[in-house]
Design an enzyme around this catalytic site. Structure first.
Site, PDB file in Angstrom:
ATOM      1  N   TYR A 243      23.045  37.735  -0.082  1.00  0.00           N
ATOM      2  CA  TYR A 243      22.156  36.823  -0.938  1.00  0.00           C
ATOM      3  C   TYR A 243      22.931  36.325  -2.306  1.00  0.00           C
ATOM      4  CZ  TYR A 243      18.050  36.115  -4.100  1.00  0.00           C
ATOM      5  OH  TYR A 243      17.413  35.839  -4.896  1.00  0.00           O
TER       6      TYR A 243
ATOM      7  N   TYR B 207      17.778  35.948 -14.669  1.00  0.00           N
ATOM      8  CA  TYR B 207      18.225  37.369 -14.217  1.00  0.00           C
ATOM      9  C   TYR B 207      19.613  37.472 -14.870  1.00  0.00           C
ATOM     10  CZ  TYR B 207      14.598  38.138 -10.588  1.00  0.00           C
ATOM     11  OH  TYR B 207      13.433  38.594  -9.774  1.00  0.00           O
TER      12      TYR B 207
ATOM     13  N   GLU C 132       7.548  41.961   0.296  1.00  0.00           N
ATOM     14  CA  GLU C 132       7.489  40.837  -0.482  1.00  0.00           C
ATOM     15  C   GLU C 132       6.422  40.013   0.292  1.00  0.00           C
ATOM     16  OE1 GLU C 132      11.230  39.009  -1.536  1.00  0.00           O
ATOM     17  OE2 GLU C 132      10.215  37.006  -0.977  1.00  0.00           O
TER      18      GLU C 132
ATOM     19  N   ARG D  80       8.109  31.340 -10.302  1.00  0.00           N
ATOM     20  CA  ARG D  80       7.450  32.254  -9.590  1.00  0.00           C
ATOM     21  C   ARG D  80       6.313  31.531  -8.809  1.00  0.00           C
ATOM     22  NH1 ARG D  80      10.680  36.443  -9.264  1.00  0.00           N
ATOM     23  NH2 ARG D  80      11.482  37.260 -11.553  1.00  0.00           N
TER      24      ARG D  80
END
Ligand code: 3EB
Length: 344
Positions: free
Chosen positions: A150, A210, A330, A223
């Site tokens: 990822y 992040y 998720e 988001r």
């Protein structure tokens, strides 16, 4: 069809069921097809999501319909359709094609190529604004050359944004990134002619900020994204999980992760309603998709989703690997468009 129902979602539809004739005069803009055997050729752009389906249990499809006249085409590797205001496209890159550069993993190169192809198609067709992206890649949590896959994907994605002159912070698209067992990197997207309004979650650090603990490059997504078209205000809520600040909460506890996830969903919805008041904060009108890492957790996830979303909401579930190894679940959603087709 009235101008007010330009984009519609018809889902979940059994893959082996014939398409309803004409679908009320609407045309298929594109499809997300969920199931392990995704081999059928569709004449329209179809994103193959090679995952075990949980609810509905049989392979199913989500069809995006438009009641406008559609244009269809291919540009480079991208297959797309658009209705003048919204474009849906898909691109599939097999990592086996990407072994050129020794310094970059094949998945990193595949991600960069996929996004470069998407941006080139957007330029060519005249839909500059990427609104919502779905990313599905095999073995997302596996470590390769010392790096989680990822994280390699994130490097390639961000490099493509930079190479194509696009900001990788701020008004970036809504997205989901999930792991499948095998196959190519599959990317599907919506793009528009108007800029999106990006929505962030006050409970979470923006993903594009992040810290490096989560990989050398931050993920490139908002988001949620609100798109203001002439007739519709669409909302795409990104994959949302049990992350507060930038940290995973409740590792190993799916019920607690679900509670945290639903608090994040509420926070995103409240923020979206603040920015785009006509959207409201109702969860029932949205179409939800839950990704469950371990199928044994489905009843727990389902119970909390039903409780939170009510009986009216459409919620479907598939098995997929979430992009951090400690995340068990998720959820994502879309709204502002009619949802037809019933419930899982
Ligand atoms: C998170 O909040 C969970 O890399 O495109 C959610 C949505 C996640 C999109 C992406 C990743 C992505 O960080 C993971």
């Amino acid at each position: 069809m009235s101008a007010g129902s330009r984009l519609r979602l018809l889902s979940p539809l059994a893959v082996d069921a014939a398409l309803p004739d004409g679908i009320d005069g609407a045309m298929v803009l594109g499809e997300l097809r969920f199931g392990e055997q995704c081999v059928v050729e569709a004449s329209f752009p179809c994103l193959r999501v090679r995952v075990p389906t949980l609810a509905p249990a049989k392979p199913w499809r989500a069809l995006w319909l438009s009641d406008r006249v559609l244009d269809e085409g291919r540009h480079g590797r991208v297959h797309y359709r658009h209705d003048g205001e919204l474009m849906f496209g898909v691109v599939s890159i097999d990592e086996a094609e990407c072994v050129g550069e020794v310094s970059a993993s094949a998945l990193q190169q595949a991600a960069e190529l996929a996004y470069r192809e998407v941006f080139a198609a957007l330029e060519h067709v005249g839909f500059p604004h990427l609104l919502r992206v779905w990313n599905y890649m095999p073995r997302i949590n596996e470590i390769e050359h010392g790096v989680e896959r990822y994280r390699s994907f994130n490097i390639g994605r961000q490099d493509a944004f930079a190479a194509c002159g696009r900001a990788s912070i701020g008004p970036v698209p809504a997205a989901s990134a999930l792991g499948v067992r095998e196959g190519a990197l599959e990317v599907g997207f919506f793009a528009g002619r108007q800029p999106l309004v990006a929505v962030e979650n006050p409970r979470q650090v923006s993903a594009y900020h992040y810290p490096e603990d989560y990989g050398p490059r931050s993920p490139t997504f908002s988001r949620a994204a609100v798109s203001r078209c002439a007739a519709q205000e669409l909302l795409f809520i990104s994959g949302t999980a049990s992350i507060v600040g930038h940290q995973t909460l409740h590792p190993g506890d799916v019920a607690a992760q679900m509670r945290e996830t639903l608090m994040n969903v509420d926070a995103v919805l409240a923020e979206a309603a603040r920015i785009a008041p006509s959207l409201g904060t109702a969860r029932a009108g949205l179409a939800w998709l839950g990704y469950v890492r371990d199928p044994v957790d489905l009843p727990t996830v389902r119970a909390q989703m039903s409780c939170a979303m009510g009986d009216e909401a459409q919620v479907c579930y598939v098995q997929a690997d979430v992009c951090r190894a400690d995340l068990l679940v998720e959820v994502e959603a879309s709204g502002g468009h009619p949802v037809q087709g019933g419930k899982a």
